[in-house]
Scaffold this motif. Structure first.
Motif, short mmCIF file in Angstrom:
data_model
loop_
_atom_site.label_atom_id
_atom_site.label_comp_id
_atom_site.label_asym_id
_atom_site.label_seq_id
_atom_site.Cartn_x
_atom_site.Cartn_y
_atom_site.Cartn_z
N SER A 145 19.01 16.72 28.53
CA SER A 145 18.52 15.53 28.27
C SER A 145 17.51 15.11 27.08
O SER A 145 17.58 14.02 26.84
N ASP B 293 14.95 9.51 23.32
CA ASP B 293 13.54 10.46 23.54
C ASP B 293 12.66 9.92 22.41
O ASP B 293 12.79 9.68 21.60
N LEU C 224 23.36 15.10 27.19
CA LEU C 224 23.32 13.75 27.12
C LEU C 224 22.87 13.23 25.75
O LEU C 224 21.72 12.86 25.79
N PRO D 52 24.53 12.11 36.23
CA PRO D 52 24.52 12.11 34.78
C PRO D 52 25.81 11.78 34.56
O PRO D 52 26.04 11.13 33.22
N ASN E 143 27.73 11.23 26.44
CA ASN E 143 27.70 12.56 26.79
C ASN E 143 28.84 13.29 26.24
O ASN E 143 29.98 12.86 26.01
N LEU F 213 15.25 12.08 33.96
CA LEU F 213 15.71 13.45 33.85
C LEU F 213 15.12 14.22 32.65
O LEU F 213 14.63 15.17 32.69
N ARG F 214 14.67 13.16 31.42
CA ARG F 214 13.92 13.90 30.34
C ARG F 214 12.39 14.42 31.00
O ARG F 214 12.11 15.34 30.39
N SER G 69 20.87 9.99 26.18
CA SER G 69 19.39 10.17 26.55
C SER G 69 18.61 10.60 25.45
O SER G 69 17.42 10.24 25.17
N TYR H 137 17.90 8.17 32.66
CA TYR H 137 17.75 9.24 31.55
C TYR H 137 16.47 9.74 31.19
O TYR H 137 16.13 10.92 31.07
N VAL I 38 21.87 20.34 32.66
CA VAL I 38 21.88 18.90 32.18
C VAL I 38 21.02 18.97 30.89
O VAL I 38 19.70 19.24 31.11
#
Length: 369
Positions: A37, A293, A286, A3, A261, A19-20, A289, A16, A35
Motif C-alpha cells: 500500500s 502516500d 495498491l 482492498p 490495483n 492500510l499504509r 494508495s 487506503y 497487500v
C-alpha cells in the motif's frame, strides 16, 4: 471493506490511508494475499524481478485457456516477462509517443457527442478505441466494429465475467484477429503508426504482433474510459477545479485513478520491505494508495491542478509501465475538451462504478428529479 472491494467503493481513500499506517506490506487473512500500500513498497514490488505478472503455473487464466481469447492473452506483452514482453513493446511503444495530439483532437472532434448521460458514456467507451483503430489504419466502418469487438474481448480479462461473456470474448478475439490479419496484409493501408510498428517488430510471429495490437485496443478501452469518467466525476463534484485541461487530467489520474490495483506473483524467494516472500505468494499492489502516500506527494489528498513534481503509479512503473500513457492522456484531453464545448449539464448526472476487482470506471446516469 477490503482492498478489492475498495476499488469501486464511493471513497476508498481513508481505508487506503489506514492500510499504509499498518505497514507498507501486510498479509490480508481474508483474501490470503499480501497487500502493498505504501509508495516505497509498491515501487519495490513493481521493480523486483521475482514479482511477475502471472503465476508461474498459470500463464493464462483457467477460465479462458482453452479458447482463442486465451491464446491472445498468452501473447500479450503486459502478461509476459523477458523477450515475449520486450519484443512487442519495443515495436509498439516508440510509435505511440510520436502521435501528434493535434491529430487526436481532429479525430475526436469528428465524432458527435451529445450532452446527455448516454452521449457522454459513448464518448468514454466508444471514442478512444475508435481513435486508436483509425490511427492503425482501419476505415470508419471498421473502427466501429473493432470497438464493439474490443468491448466484448475485455470480458476475458475480468474474473467477474459470466460464461456467456467469456464465450463472446472468444468470438470477439477470433474476429479481431481476422481484422488485424487483413489490415497487416492490405498494401493500401497508409498508417504511419502501423508501418512503424511493423518495421520495428523483430519477429516473424504475426500472431504475437496481432495479439498485442488487440491488447493496445483493450487497454485503451477500459483505462481511458475510466480516466475520462473520473474527470467528469471530479467536475460534477467541483466545476471550479478545471482551469487547464491537461493539468486537470494529470491530477485526476493521480488522485482518483481508473486502475486502482494490479497483482504480482512471486516466482522465487525474495525480501521486500523486510518481509520474506516465497514462490506462490500473491501481492495485491495498491497503485491508488501509493499515489496518496505523503512520502510521494505533499498534501496527497488535495486536488492541486498545478501540483509541482506530481508523481503517480497509475500507469505502473518499471518494466511493465504502460507504454500508452501519453496516448491515453491525449485522447482523454481531446475528449474532455470536446465534451466541455457542448456544455453538458453535469449537475444533472449521477454515477455508480462498473463492477470490477481493480478498475474504477464510473457509469453515468441521469439524476432522478
Amino acid at each position: 471493506m477490503d482492498p478489492i472491494i475498495a476499488a469501486t467503493h464511493a471513497d476508498p481513500y481513508p481505508y487506503y490511508a489506514q492500510l499504509r499506517a499498518e505497514g507498507g506490506l501486510v498479509f490480508h487473512q481474508g483474501l490470503k494475499l499480501w497487500v502493498a500500500s505504501s509508495a516505497a513498497t509498491v515501487a519495490a514490488v513493481l521493480a523486483h524481478p521475482a514479482c511477475q505478472v502471472r503465476p508461474a503455473g498459470e500463464p493464462v487464466p483457467k477460465t479462458i485457456v482453452d479458447g482463442l481469447a486465451g491464446e491472445v492473452f498468452g501473447r500479450l506483452m503486459r502478461m509476459n516477462e523477458g523477450e515475449r514482453q520486450r519484443c512487442p513493446r519495443a515495436a509498439i511503444e516508440p510509435g505511440l509517443a510520436l502521435i501528434d495530439p493535434v491529430e487526436i483532437q481532429t479525430l475526436v472532434s469528428a465524432r458527435l457527442i451529445t450532452p446527455d448521460a448516454e452521449g457522454l458514456s459513448k464518448a468514454m467507451f466508444y471514442g478512444p478505441v475508435c481513435v486508436v483503430a483509425t490511427l492503425l489504419g482501419f476505415s470508419p466502418a471498421q473502427t466501429r466494429e473493432v470497438n464493439e469487438l474490443t468491448a466484448d474481448f475485455v470480458a476475458c480479462l475480468s474474473p467477474l465475467s459470466t460464461r456467456l461473456q467469456l464465450d463472446r470474448a472468444h468470438e470477439a478475439a477470433e474476429q479481431l484477429r481476422g481484422h488485424f490479419f487483413e489490415l497487416l496484409d492490405d498494401p493500401d493501408v497508409h498508417s504511419p503508426l502501423l508501418n512503424g510498428i511493423k518495421q520495428r517488430f523483430a519477429s516473424s510471429d504475426n500472431e504475437m504482433l496481432i495479439a498485442n495490437l488487440i491488447g493496445l485496443c483493450s487497454q485503451t478501452y477500459e483505462a481511458t474510459a475510466g480516466l475520462i469518467g473520473n474527470a467528469l466525476v471530479a467536475l460534477i463534484r467541483d466545476p471550479l477545479l478545471l482551469r487547464d485541461v491537461d493539468s486537470f487530467l494529470a491530477e485526476v489520474q493521480r488522485l482518483d485513478p481508473s486502475v486502482q490495483n494490479t497483482r504480482r506473483f512471486v516466482v522465487a524467494p525474495c525480501v521486500i520491505d523486510g518481509i520474506n516472500l516465497n514462490p506462490g505468494d500473491t501481492i495485491l499492489v495498491l497503485l491508488a494508495s501509493a499515489n496518496r502516500d505523503p512520502q510521494l506527494n505533499e498534501q496527497p489528498d488535495t486536488f492541486i491542478v498545478d501540483r509541482p513534481n506530481r508523481r503517480s503509479f497509475t500507469f505502473g512503473a518499471g518494466r511493465h509501465q504502460c507504454p500508452g500513457q501519453t496516448l491515453a492522456l491525449s485522447i482523454a484531453s481531446a475528449t474532455l475538451r470536446q465534451i466541455l464545448a457542448i456544455n453538458p449539464a453535469l449537475d444533472g448526472l449521477t454515477w455508480h462504478y462498473r463492477p470490477s476487482l481493480n478498475g474504477r470506471i464510473p457509469l453515468l446516469t441521469e439524476a432522478q428529479a
